[in-house]
Design an enzyme around this catalytic site. Structure first.
Site, PDB file in Angstrom:
ATOM      1  N   ALA A 164       0.846  -1.194   0.000  1.00 33.32           N
ATOM      2  CA  ALA A 164       0.000   0.000   0.000  1.00 33.32           C
ATOM      3  C   ALA A 164       0.880   1.242   0.000  1.00 33.32           C
ATOM      4  CB  ALA A 164      -0.927   0.010   1.211  1.00 33.32           C
ATOM      5  N   ASP A 165       0.360   2.313  -0.586  1.00 33.56           N
ATOM      6  CA  ASP A 165       1.080   3.570  -0.579  1.00 33.56           C
ATOM      7  C   ASP A 165       0.079   4.710  -0.702  1.00 33.56           C
ATOM      8  OD1 ASP A 165       4.032   4.569  -0.715  1.00 33.56           O
ATOM      9  OD2 ASP A 165       2.932   5.845  -2.113  1.00 33.56           O
ATOM     10  N   GLN A 166       0.496   5.892  -0.270  1.00 33.82           N
ATOM     11  CA  GLN A 166      -0.366   7.064  -0.330  1.00 33.82           C
ATOM     12  C   GLN A 166       0.460   8.282  -0.713  1.00 33.82           C
ATOM     13  OE1 GLN A 166      -1.948   9.014   3.353  1.00 33.82           O
ATOM     14  NE2 GLN A 166      -3.921   8.321   2.563  1.00 33.82           N
TER      15      GLN A 166
END
Length: 202
Positions: free
Chosen positions: A78-80
């Protein structure tokens, strides 16, 4: 109570306490195996600038990096990214960096682009990107300093210098988007995928 019915726990390719807690609260057996990748180097090598594309790339690469070490396991990356117009933000470098970021964000709207990817045996089998729009209220330098005093070292743990699940909620006047997207893990689409793989009880 767990609703996970996989033979082994889901692997989270991250050190994020928030993401791990979201998964655990949803009844998913999870273990963290952080990916050792150079995010900024990968972003530069890919030559991409769109916030959603960057988040998707890094989520995929995290999942693939850990999947290579754990065959036969579902690995979640996951990344943001945070974008204010054309400007992209990374995690602030301490209090000074957090102060500068919050002053830039105050009184305007920015977007959080949250990506999730699942790899299995070195192949991406699921990916999704969601966007939330965040409108921060106008903040004086005194107000920003007071927030930083109250929040402490936590401000350096998240991009933008705030954590919405904590004292950061006081900084905002409007939020448009999914709560889980804001916390960095589009959970509902992920749960739908896990159900399709018969990894959840219901």
């Amino acid at each position: 109570m767990t609703v996970w019915c996989g033979d082994t726990p889901l692997i989270l390719a991250s050190q994020s306490r928030t993401r791990r807690l979201l998964l655990a609260n949803a009844g998913i057996d999870v273990e963290a195996r952080p990916a050792e990748i150079d995010e900024r180097a990968m972003q530069a090598a890919a030559g991409i600038t769109a916030p959603s594309d960057i988040a998707a790339l890094l989520a995929r690469e995290k999942a693939l990096a850990v999947s290579a070490r754990w065959p036969g396991r579902h690995v979640l990356g996951a990344d943001q990214t945070l974008a204010l117009g054309d400007r992209l933000f990374n995690k602030p470098d301490g209090r000074v960096g957090a102060f500068e970021q919050l002053r830039a964000l105050a009184g305007g709207s920015h977007q959080l682009h949250s990506a999730v990817a699942v790899a299995y045996d070195r192949m991406v089998v699921f990916e999704h990107v969601a966007v939330a729009s965040m409108t921060m209220r106008p903040l004086s330098e005194i107000a920003v300093a007071a927030y930083l005093d109250a929040a402490g070292d936590a401000v350096a743990a998240s991009v933008g210098g705030y954590q919405l699940e904590g004292l950061g909620v006081h900084l905002f006047e409007r939020i448009d988007g999914d709560h889980f997207t804001i916390l960095g893990l589009p959970l509902l689409p992920l749960l739908g995928f896990l159900r399709s793989r018969r990894l959840l009880v219901f």
